[in-house]
Design a protein around this motif. Structure first.
Motif, PDB file in Angstrom:
ATOM      1  N   ASP A  12       0.832  -1.210   0.000  1.00 41.25           N
ATOM      2  CA  ASP A  12       0.000   0.000   0.000  1.00 41.25           C
ATOM      3  C   ASP A  12       0.862   1.255   0.000  1.00 41.25           C
ATOM      4  OD1 ASP A  12      -2.581  -1.292   0.135  1.00 41.25           O
ATOM      5  OD2 ASP A  12      -2.124  -1.786   2.224  1.00 41.25           O
ATOM      6  N   VAL A  13       1.923   1.245   0.799  1.00 41.35           N
ATOM      7  CA  VAL A  13       2.787   2.421   0.935  1.00 41.35           C
ATOM      8  C   VAL A  13       4.236   2.000   0.715  1.00 41.35           C
ATOM      9  CG1 VAL A  13       3.550   4.300   2.437  1.00 41.35           C
ATOM     10  CG2 VAL A  13       1.195   3.437   2.615  1.00 41.35           C
ATOM     11  N   PHE A  38       3.353  -2.083   3.931  1.00 34.89           N
ATOM     12  CA  PHE A  38       4.364  -1.095   3.552  1.00 34.89           C
ATOM     13  C   PHE A  38       5.714  -1.768   3.389  1.00 34.89           C
ATOM     14  CE2 PHE A  38       4.615  -1.183   8.177  1.00 34.89           C
ATOM     15  CZ  PHE A  38       5.984  -1.161   8.424  1.00 34.89           C
ATOM     16  N   ALA A  39       6.604  -1.079   2.685  1.00 31.92           N
ATOM     17  CA  ALA A  39       7.996  -1.499   2.540  1.00 31.92           C
ATOM     18  C   ALA A  39       8.857  -0.255   2.457  1.00 31.92           C
ATOM     19  CB  ALA A  39       8.180  -2.362   1.293  1.00 31.92           C
ATOM     20  N   LEU A  40      10.151  -0.414   2.746  1.00 25.61           N
ATOM     21  CA  LEU A  40      11.096   0.686   2.649  1.00 25.61           C
ATOM     22  C   LEU A  40      12.168   0.340   1.622  1.00 25.61           C
ATOM     23  CD1 LEU A  40      10.412   0.210   5.958  1.00 25.61           C
ATOM     24  CD2 LEU A  40      11.589   2.405   6.081  1.00 25.61           C
ATOM     25  N   ARG A 121      -1.957   3.817  -9.044  1.00 23.48           N
ATOM     26  CA  ARG A 121      -0.783   3.268  -8.370  1.00 23.48           C
ATOM     27  C   ARG A 121       0.508   3.845  -8.946  1.00 23.48           C
ATOM     28  NH1 ARG A 121      -0.401  -3.008 -10.668  1.00 23.48           N
ATOM     29  NH2 ARG A 121       0.378  -2.474 -12.761  1.00 23.48           N
ATOM     30  N   TRP A 122       1.539   3.752  -8.108  1.00 27.83           N
ATOM     31  CA  TRP A 122       2.884   4.126  -8.500  1.00 27.83           C
ATOM     32  C   TRP A 122       3.652   2.882  -8.927  1.00 27.83           C
ATOM     33  CZ3 TRP A 122       4.601   9.021  -8.927  1.00 27.83           C
ATOM     34  CH2 TRP A 122       3.915  10.038  -8.245  1.00 27.83           C
ATOM     35  N   THR A 123       4.399   2.989 -10.004  1.00 27.89           N
ATOM     36  CA  THR A 123       5.380   1.978 -10.368  1.00 27.89           C
ATOM     37  C   THR A 123       6.751   2.595 -10.156  1.00 27.89           C
ATOM     38  OG1 THR A 123       3.922   0.943 -12.004  1.00 27.89           O
ATOM     39  CG2 THR A 123       6.288   0.501 -12.201  1.00 27.89           C
ATOM     40  N   VAL A 124       7.495   2.002  -9.257  1.00 26.25           N
ATOM     41  CA  VAL A 124       8.773   2.565  -8.831  1.00 26.25           C
ATOM     42  C   VAL A 124       9.905   1.681  -9.342  1.00 26.25           C
ATOM     43  CG1 VAL A 124      10.206   3.176  -6.841  1.00 26.25           C
ATOM     44  CG2 VAL A 124       7.738   3.635  -6.807  1.00 26.25           C
ATOM     45  N   THR A 125      10.858   2.296 -10.015  1.00 23.34           N
ATOM     46  CA  THR A 125      12.014   1.582 -10.565  1.00 23.34           C
ATOM     47  C   THR A 125      13.210   1.764  -9.637  1.00 23.34           C
ATOM     48  OG1 THR A 125      11.217   2.010 -12.810  1.00 23.34           O
ATOM     49  CG2 THR A 125      13.491   1.282 -12.584  1.00 23.34           C
ATOM     50  N   THR A 136       8.641  -2.100  -8.402  1.00 26.39           N
ATOM     51  CA  THR A 136       7.642  -2.459  -7.404  1.00 26.39           C
ATOM     52  C   THR A 136       6.503  -1.459  -7.510  1.00 26.39           C
ATOM     53  OG1 THR A 136       7.296  -3.019  -5.064  1.00 26.39           O
ATOM     54  CG2 THR A 136       8.618  -1.055  -5.517  1.00 26.39           C
ATOM     55  N   THR A 137       5.322  -1.835  -7.033  1.00 23.24           N
ATOM     56  CA  THR A 137       4.157  -0.955  -7.149  1.00 23.24           C
ATOM     57  C   THR A 137       3.594  -0.627  -5.769  1.00 23.24           C
ATOM     58  OG1 THR A 137       2.723  -2.894  -7.455  1.00 23.24           O
ATOM     59  CG2 THR A 137       3.509  -1.754  -9.450  1.00 23.24           C
ATOM     60  N   ALA A 138       3.016   0.553  -5.655  1.00 25.60           N
ATOM     61  CA  ALA A 138       2.443   0.998  -4.385  1.00 25.60           C
ATOM     62  C   ALA A 138       1.306   1.969  -4.643  1.00 25.60           C
ATOM     63  CB  ALA A 138       3.518   1.667  -3.522  1.00 25.60           C
ATOM     64  N   ARG A 139       0.391   2.008  -3.704  1.00 26.67           N
ATOM     65  CA  ARG A 139      -0.710   2.962  -3.813  1.00 26.67           C
ATOM     66  C   ARG A 139      -0.248   4.372  -3.438  1.00 26.67           C
ATOM     67  NH1 ARG A 139      -3.708   0.676  -6.531  1.00 26.67           N
ATOM     68  NH2 ARG A 139      -4.438  -0.973  -5.162  1.00 26.67           N
ATOM     69  N   TRP A 140       0.635   4.448  -2.452  1.00 23.43           N
ATOM     70  CA  TRP A 140       1.108   5.752  -1.957  1.00 23.43           C
ATOM     71  C   TRP A 140       2.629   5.749  -1.926  1.00 23.43           C
ATOM     72  CZ3 TRP A 140      -2.197   9.761  -0.174  1.00 23.43           C
ATOM     73  CH2 TRP A 140      -1.533  10.885   0.336  1.00 23.43           C
ATOM     74  N   LEU A 141       3.237   6.876  -2.322  1.00 20.82           N
ATOM     75  CA  LEU A 141       4.696   7.012  -2.306  1.00 20.82           C
ATOM     76  C   LEU A 141       5.077   8.062  -1.271  1.00 20.82           C
ATOM     77  CD1 LEU A 141       7.311   6.036  -3.641  1.00 20.82           C
ATOM     78  CD2 LEU A 141       7.032   7.839  -5.361  1.00 20.82           C
TER      79      LEU A 141
END
Length: 511
Positions: A12-13, A38-40, A121-125, A136-141
């Protein structure tokens, strides 16, 4: 565009950075949004951010740990002005006791973030230490990536660097094996870093200290002297439960920070006189008005903390000195000054400041369009106009960094909980007409690192909510109790266009 269904996500985050801001957000999510995953993502091999990166002698906080510490975790050490290793121990203990370590992906440098409104959603490289990419993907960045450039410091570009036969060191990249025993050292700069390094490099009876350390400054700095140990806090811990003692001390220190800052702005002459008397008392016949009378008022730049007057003790012991001058150039044996004087040096430390970076230098794109941060306004000190499901932490200039990190994390948790209750996928601070706002430079600090970076920083208006405010006491009330659905922060479903008209339609459909 019709509203659709949000696509699934890996978490989610996603929190970028495992320093104070990132770890704080992780704990607040555990406490306030226990149903959110969540993840960091941490670019370095260790957690701690600033406190892991900087390894120069004496590295310490320039704020007391009862306010640089988190609201949820009492600081229990005897010293309230803590060294880097103690702060790292505090952060590591929090991460381990709360089961956060296994949620941190180390050696994961975020190199791009793409928002898709249709999927909500966010797609983060990310890239690992070998340059291998993953997503990875997340709803909130949530960016807890700090405020300065981790890759390169500010380069003052001194002439003649290549002629110097000694060693040139920048505090941001301190060599582990630097041998300065018995050597002549010149530290260029007069801020918190320089004032920490100078006494730490002087002789301490172990034979490993420098022969002499000279602080070369272009402009004097205002210094505040206080004990490294907070006697009030240590007494309270003996007679009260640690949580209550911490809460009382934190309240006291927040109020003192606020009082001193406001006094400096409203009655600068009184503060100037008080600080000058402190210096005269601690330096005695070593006091030099030219070296310790800045051309600006206190708190027009950040007040520099000197715990236990250690910097001035080194001067009184003739192990350190201050020279106020301008650099002509480096030469083979040291630094030639514009006054005609020459400073001999074996080692030169360039404590000339940081280089600011917005959003961790991460390219951020919304529906394919790259965000230019200097074209967007801050919203509620942590979000940005027309950028959905995105928040950052930029700490206070006039108070402890963590004070902002705590209230931002609490606020974002409130937004996430409101989204769940409203059945919304997207939260966007909508600003349809930027010209309707009156811009104001709230960074009214003359510090070089601020002034050099104004052109890249996001915009600020003259009134809330469109500004990065510099008043913690007021901000805390607003962030904790202000309406989430304030008519500006707009809540929509996946695929919907975030405008006030769209928000009205969403609410009407929901009813």
């Amino acid at each position: 565009m019709m509203a659709g269904t949000a696509s699934p996500v890996d978490q989610d985050v996603l929190i970028v950075g495992a320093g104070i801001s990132g770890i704080g957000m992780a704990v607040h999510l555990q406490m306030n949004c226990p149903d959110r995953s969540f993840a960091l993502a941490e670019r370095r091999a260790n957690l701690g951010g600033t406190w892991d990166l900087f390894r120069y002698p004496g590295i310490r906080s320039d704020s007391d740990m009862h306010t640089l510490g988190f609201v949820f975790e009492p600081w229990k050490h005897e010293k309230s002005i803590a060294d880097g290793p103690s702060i790292l121990e505090y952060l590591n203990r929090i991460v381990d006791e709360r089961g956060i370590r296994d949620k941190i992906r180390f050696n994961a440098k975020v190199v791009g973030a793409d928002w898709d409104s249709a999927a909500a959603r966010w797609t983060v490289t990310m890239e690992d230490e070998k340059g291998a990419a993953s997503t990875t993907t997340a709803r909130w960045l949530y960016l807890g990536s700090g405020y300065y450039d981790y890759d390169e410091p500010f380069d003052a570009q001194f002439a003649g660097r290549e002629d110097f036969r000694g060693q040139i060191v920048h505090p941001q990249f301190w060599p582990q094996d630097l041998d300065y025993a018995g050597k002549k050292v010149v530290v260029i700069g007069s801020g918190a870093t320089a004032v920490t390094i100078v006494p730490s490099m002087t002789e301490k009876g172990d034979g490993k200290g420098a022969a002499h350390v000279t602080m070369l400054q272009r402009t004097p700095t205002w210094y505040a002297i206080r004990p490294a140990k907070d006697a009030f806090a240590n007494f309270l811990r003996k007679v009260l439960p640690s949580e209550l003692a911490y809460k009382i001390t934190r309240f006291k220190n927040v109020k003192m920070q606020d009082i001193v800052f406001n006094k400096a702005r409203t009655k600068p002459e009184k503060v100037r006189k008080f600080l000058t008397k402190q210096l005269q008392k601690n330096l005695g016949d070593k006091y030099d008005p030219e070296a310790f009378t800045p051309p600006y008022n206190p708190w027009e730049q950040r007040l520099c903390l000197v715990p236990d007057a250690d910097f001035f003790e080194a001067m009184k012991a003739d192990k350190a000195s201050v020279v106020t001058d301008h650099i002509e150039r480096f030469d083979a044996t040291g630094i030639q000054l514009k006054s005609g004087k020459h400073l001999d040096a074996d080692i030169i430390v360039t404590a000339t400041g940081l280089k600011l970076a917005v959003a961790g230098k991460i390219p951020v794109r919304v529906d394919g369009e790259t965000i230019q941060w200097n074209e967007h306004f801050y919203y509620k000190a942590c979000m940005f106009s027309n950028v959905p499901n995105f928040s950052v932490v930029f700490g206070y200039l006039n108070a402890s960094w963590t004070l902002r990190a705590d209230i931002v994390a609490e606020y974002v948790c409130r937004v996430l909980n409101h989204m769940k209750a409203a059945g919304a996928d997207i939260a966007t601070p909508v600003l349809e007409d930027p010209n309707s706002l009156t811009e104001e430079n709230i960074f009214d600090f003359s510090s070089g690192y601020i002034q050099r970076s104004l052109h890249i920083l996001p915009k600020n208006a003259d009134a809330l909510p469109w500004r990065l405010n510099q008043h913690y006491v007021k901000d805390r009330v607003d962030m904790r109790t202000g309406e989430i659905a304030d008519g500006v922060l707009t809540f929509t479903k996946a695929g919907a266009v975030a405008t006030r008209a769209a928000a009205a339609a969403e609410l009407e459909a929901a009813e």
